[in-house]
Design an enzyme around this catalytic site. Structure first.
Site, PDB file in Angstrom:
ATOM      1  N   CYS A  19     -11.866  28.665 -38.499  1.00  0.00           N
ATOM      2  CA  CYS A  19     -11.802  30.090 -38.887  1.00  0.00           C
ATOM      3  C   CYS A  19     -11.736  31.333 -37.960  1.00  0.00           C
ATOM      4  O   CYS A  19     -10.791  32.329 -37.810  1.00  0.00           O
ATOM      5  CB  CYS A  19     -12.499  30.297 -40.362  1.00  0.00           C
ATOM      6  SG  CYS A  19     -12.663  28.707 -41.236  1.00  0.00           S
ATOM      7  N   ARG A  48     -19.627  17.507 -37.913  1.00  0.00           N
ATOM      8  CA  ARG A  48     -20.594  17.682 -38.986  1.00  0.00           C
ATOM      9  C   ARG A  48     -21.609  16.503 -38.875  1.00  0.00           C
ATOM     10  O   ARG A  48     -21.262  15.542 -38.761  1.00  0.00           O
ATOM     11  CB  ARG A  48     -19.689  17.600 -40.488  1.00  0.00           C
ATOM     12  CG  ARG A  48     -20.692  17.545 -41.850  1.00  0.00           C
ATOM     13  CD  ARG A  48     -19.969  17.574 -42.935  1.00  0.00           C
ATOM     14  NE  ARG A  48     -18.966  16.310 -42.843  1.00  0.00           N
ATOM     15  CZ  ARG A  48     -17.990  16.139 -43.804  1.00  0.00           C
ATOM     16  NH1 ARG A  48     -17.948  17.079 -44.845  1.00  0.00           N
ATOM     17  NH2 ARG A  48     -17.426  14.820 -43.780  1.00  0.00           N
ATOM     18  N   GLN A  66      -9.187  18.553 -38.821  1.00  0.00           N
ATOM     19  CA  GLN A  66      -8.640  19.318 -39.894  1.00  0.00           C
ATOM     20  C   GLN A  66      -7.299  19.922 -39.696  1.00  0.00           C
ATOM     21  O   GLN A  66      -7.047  20.660 -38.906  1.00  0.00           O
ATOM     22  CB  GLN A  66      -9.678  20.303 -40.534  1.00  0.00           C
ATOM     23  CG  GLN A  66     -10.655  19.659 -41.214  1.00  0.00           C
ATOM     24  CD  GLN A  66     -11.594  20.981 -41.661  1.00  0.00           C
ATOM     25  OE1 GLN A  66     -11.835  21.938 -41.219  1.00  0.00           O
ATOM     26  NE2 GLN A  66     -12.165  20.641 -43.072  1.00  0.00           N
ATOM     27  N   ASP A  68      -6.174  22.705 -40.572  1.00  0.00           N
ATOM     28  CA  ASP A  68      -6.587  23.916 -41.045  1.00  0.00           C
ATOM     29  C   ASP A  68      -5.439  25.217 -40.982  1.00  0.00           C
ATOM     30  O   ASP A  68      -4.551  25.265 -39.612  1.00  0.00           O
ATOM     31  CB  ASP A  68      -7.712  24.646 -39.820  1.00  0.00           C
ATOM     32  CG  ASP A  68      -9.041  24.550 -40.683  1.00  0.00           C
ATOM     33  OD1 ASP A  68      -9.079  24.631 -41.960  1.00  0.00           O
ATOM     34  OD2 ASP A  68     -10.102  24.602 -39.933  1.00  0.00           O
ATOM     35  N   HIS A  70      -4.805  29.455 -42.180  1.00  0.00           N
ATOM     36  CA  HIS A  70      -5.315  30.774 -42.686  1.00  0.00           C
ATOM     37  C   HIS A  70      -4.126  31.777 -42.866  1.00  0.00           C
ATOM     38  O   HIS A  70      -3.392  31.875 -42.140  1.00  0.00           O
ATOM     39  CB  HIS A  70      -6.436  31.203 -41.843  1.00  0.00           C
ATOM     40  CG  HIS A  70      -7.591  30.544 -41.631  1.00  0.00           C
ATOM     41  ND1 HIS A  70      -7.760  29.564 -40.509  1.00  0.00           N
ATOM     42  CD2 HIS A  70      -8.657  30.331 -42.411  1.00  0.00           C
ATOM     43  CE1 HIS A  70      -8.933  29.065 -40.673  1.00  0.00           C
ATOM     44  NE2 HIS A  70      -9.471  29.380 -41.707  1.00  0.00           N
ATOM     45  N   LYS A 150     -11.648  29.452 -55.359  1.00  0.00           N
ATOM     46  CA  LYS A 150     -10.931  28.187 -54.876  1.00  0.00           C
ATOM     47  C   LYS A 150     -10.348  27.338 -55.841  1.00  0.00           C
ATOM     48  O   LYS A 150     -10.667  27.204 -56.989  1.00  0.00           O
ATOM     49  CB  LYS A 150     -11.762  27.488 -53.731  1.00  0.00           C
ATOM     50  CG  LYS A 150     -13.011  26.752 -54.607  1.00  0.00           C
ATOM     51  CD  LYS A 150     -13.627  25.960 -53.707  1.00  0.00           C
ATOM     52  CE  LYS A 150     -14.694  25.105 -54.395  1.00  0.00           C
ATOM     53  NZ  LYS A 150     -15.663  24.180 -53.384  1.00  0.00           N
ATOM     54  N   HIS A 196      -7.963  30.491 -46.737  1.00  0.00           N
ATOM     55  CA  HIS A 196      -8.164  28.991 -46.146  1.00  0.00           C
ATOM     56  C   HIS A 196      -7.434  28.184 -46.846  1.00  0.00           C
ATOM     57  O   HIS A 196      -7.589  28.109 -47.989  1.00  0.00           O
ATOM     58  CB  HIS A 196      -9.530  28.726 -45.970  1.00  0.00           C
ATOM     59  CG  HIS A 196     -10.389  29.652 -45.567  1.00  0.00           C
ATOM     60  ND1 HIS A 196     -11.308  29.551 -44.311  1.00  0.00           N
ATOM     61  CD2 HIS A 196     -11.153  30.638 -46.374  1.00  0.00           C
ATOM     62  CE1 HIS A 196     -11.798  30.618 -44.158  1.00  0.00           C
ATOM     63  NE2 HIS A 196     -11.971  31.344 -45.327  1.00  0.00           N
TER      64      HIS A 196
END
Length: 322
Positions: A19, A48, A66, A68, A70, A150, A196
């Site tokens: 991000c 992680r 991921q 990902d 945005h 979310k 996101h």
């Protein structure tokens, strides 16, 4: 940025999530309200910590990728952008055969950042987008993150298990923390809304879900090897090699099997769960055809080679069957 650490006698280095890097791209520009929304996506590797005893195949790993993305938008663009993401989720997941979803809308927790007014706008926009989509959903009142509401989407596999994949998360925190701005119609600086979104979530875990969902028998368009050519004898090898080359030119993942008895070649191709098997003997070589057999035992008989190539190509384009 972060010091090294030792975990289970191995040295690790912390890496930020994806991000902030998209925030940095935004911060490198200068935007007015006319320039928004801005959308950026990447396949970004993240890490992680999972205890060694809890890691499991592709499903629980320490490093994964991921999808990902945005979105930076205006408050009145939230509903439209969320609806676009929901449409994308449906398009992508349904292509893999997942059409049953459990949708959860998580709303404002007691402790949160951001103004009450923007939370009201955001939650209303998420509800509006879900209602417009026509999906039923559960509301987890107070279950949102401290930085925004979310939508979480779980898919159901062939044996009824549910897997968390897609997430759409509004964020009021990062735009404030990184002092992100745009210029509104009155020339004043305002904070953009950050969204996101991930469709697959962890790519590795999604691959694992696919393998188990299809039990290795992938649909034709997705199979690692789509067609295997089974030559009856060495005299037909030039024809088989030519057809395999034509298939590869058409974008078909094809292989020529090593010579063996027909029964053994069919058994080997069946064990590999190959969607399309084509037996080639003297008759097929002379007529420019292929004796087609599908995984599971369906025998389609002799078909022109061009037709076989065309049908597999169409299946690739439409994500359909042979």
């Amino acid at each position: 940025m972060y010091d090294q650490m030792v975990v289970e006698d191995e040295q690790y280095q912390l890496k930020p999530m994806n991000c902030p890097f998209h925030v940095a791209i935004y911060k490198a520009g200068y935007f007015s309200y006319r320039d928004l929304p801005k959308r950026w996506a990447e396949l970004g590797t993240v890490y992680r910590y999972e205890r060694s005893g809890t890691m499991h195949g592709l499903f629980r790993v320490r490093g994964f990728t991921q999808d990902d993305a945005h979105i930076f938008c205006l408050p009145d663009q939230i509903a439209t952008e969320i609806r676009r993401v929901l449409d994308l989720v449906e398009e992508v997941l349904s292509a893999f055969g997942f059409t049953k979803y459990e949708v959860n809308l998580s709303t404002r927790p007691e402790k949160h950042v951001g103004e009450e007014e923007i939370w009201d706008v955001a939650e209303s926009a998420l509800t509006e987008a879900l209602n417009a989509k026509g999906w039923s959903y559960l509301v987890d009142d107070g279950g949102g993150a401290f930085y925004g509401p979310k939508i979480d989407i779980k898919i159901q596999d062939a044996i009824g298990r549910k897997w968390q994949c897609s997430t759409i998360q509004l964020d009021f925190n990062l735009p404030h923390r990184f002092d992100m701005t745009y210029v509104d119609a009155n020339g004043a600086k305002q904070r953009p809304i950050m969204i996101h979104r991930a469709i697959f979530g962890s790519m590795e875990r999604f691959f694992g879900i696919l393998v188990e969902n299809f039990a290795g028998a992938f649909p034709l368009w997705l199979a690692p090897v789509q067609a295997r050519l089974l030559p009856v004898n060495d005299t037909v090898l030039p024809y088989v090699t030519e057809i395999a080359a034509c298939m590869r030119t058409a974008g078909i993942r094809a292989e020529v099997m090593e010579r063996a008895s027909i029964a053994k070649m069919i058994r080997t191709a069946e064990k590999a769960k190959t969607p399309v098997m084509a037996v080639v003997g003297a008759k097929e070589a002379e007529s420019g055809s292929l004796a087609v057999r599908l995984y599971g035992g369906a025998d389609l008989g002799s078909l022109p080679a061009d037709e076989v190539i065309s049908r597999i190509t169409t299946a690739n384009q439409t994500k359909g069957s042979f």
